[in-house]
Design a protein around this motif. Sequence first.
Motif, mmCIF file in Angstrom:
data_model
loop_
_atom_site.group_PDB
_atom_site.id
_atom_site.type_symbol
_atom_site.label_atom_id
_atom_site.label_comp_id
_atom_site.label_asym_id
_atom_site.label_seq_id
_atom_site.Cartn_x
_atom_site.Cartn_y
_atom_site.Cartn_z
ATOM 1 N N TYR A 133 0.815 -1.223 0.000
ATOM 2 C CA TYR A 133 0.000 0.000 0.000
ATOM 3 C C TYR A 133 0.853 1.280 0.000
ATOM 4 O O TYR A 133 0.623 2.191 -0.796
ATOM 5 N N GLU A 134 1.847 1.340 0.883
ATOM 6 C CA GLU A 134 2.676 2.559 0.952
ATOM 7 C C GLU A 134 3.391 2.814 -0.368
ATOM 8 O O GLU A 134 3.516 3.959 -0.812
ATOM 9 N N GLU A 168 3.161 6.043 -2.822
ATOM 10 C CA GLU A 168 4.360 6.779 -3.254
ATOM 11 C C GLU A 168 4.446 6.842 -4.777
ATOM 12 O O GLU A 168 4.758 7.883 -5.356
ATOM 13 N N GLN A 182 11.287 6.546 -0.898
ATOM 14 C CA GLN A 182 10.841 6.321 0.486
ATOM 15 C C GLN A 182 10.652 4.844 0.812
ATOM 16 O O GLN A 182 11.145 4.348 1.821
ATOM 17 N N THR A 183 9.926 4.125 -0.039
ATOM 18 C CA THR A 183 9.639 2.707 0.256
ATOM 19 C C THR A 183 10.710 1.788 -0.309
ATOM 20 O O THR A 183 10.724 0.592 -0.001
#
Length: 298
Positions: free
Chosen positions: A70-71, A75, A234-235
């Motif tokens: 999901y993250e 992003e 980020q991820t």
Amino acid sequence: MSNSSHHSVDLMPKYLPHMQHKDVMSMAMSPLDRQHWIEPDQDYPRYLNHKLALHKQGQRHIFDALPSSYEAQVELASALRRHLLADHSSLYCPLAAGLCYLPDGIELPASTQQPLWNASLWVADDVLIMQKLNDQYCLTAASLCSPSSWHLAEKIGQPMARIHDPVPTLHEKLTPKIDRFFDHLTVENPIQRFNWSLQASNELGQFPEDKQIYPANTPLYYRCERQTLTRLPQTNAIAFTIRVYLYPMVALAQVPHALTQLKAGIDAMPGSVKAYKDIIYFAPALQKYFSDLSSLKG
């Protein structure tokens, strides 16, 4: 079948990867200019209609995502929106949290429910996410409306080696390279690559069960995939986009040496690769495109 799932084809091929990369199974990676992450063009509405029609029919498995992705989906959607607004501002403008496609006034909202599916509607490309799980890069989310003979349902959550299982010679040649490549892909240096195949219809989505031998008079199409791989900061996930271009084979006749080099490439292929690329099914129909070549050489 509604017209929306058909693709009206361009007359002049934009990309003909068989002319640049003779080895059909090579990775053929090249650096990607970030401003060209996505290459929108006037065909976008057709791809959007194709995606929406498949979604409405509900008969094909065209979107899936592991909850853990999901993250990364959020992003990717955010990065894609920034890119379209910054680098393609003549085509896109902001609309609340979503976008508006200016040439046709198409409103494209954002979604917190399925951020990846939603973001995939902003572009012609299919959009996928790869993430490292248990030390292997796996397909964790995908909006896949124009597959080249594979089913998303069989690949979601699988590592790269399993995803490429049916590809002959690929394990020996490429699987170690692919994993190493993913490990070394940096945020600053996205990559693009191209591949090609043939098909006997102008349908964007090609599924494995569609195979048959095509008779000599079948019109064929040259299918090119432009793929990009981008590391999300980020991820740490990898965004994988696939844009399909379709050209009638007759269009290749307008490009000097395009058919000659295609014939040479097919003739040089190992049998296992020919079978994987379904060349065997197209052999009778290919003859008419290649039959004039010998007379042209003289």
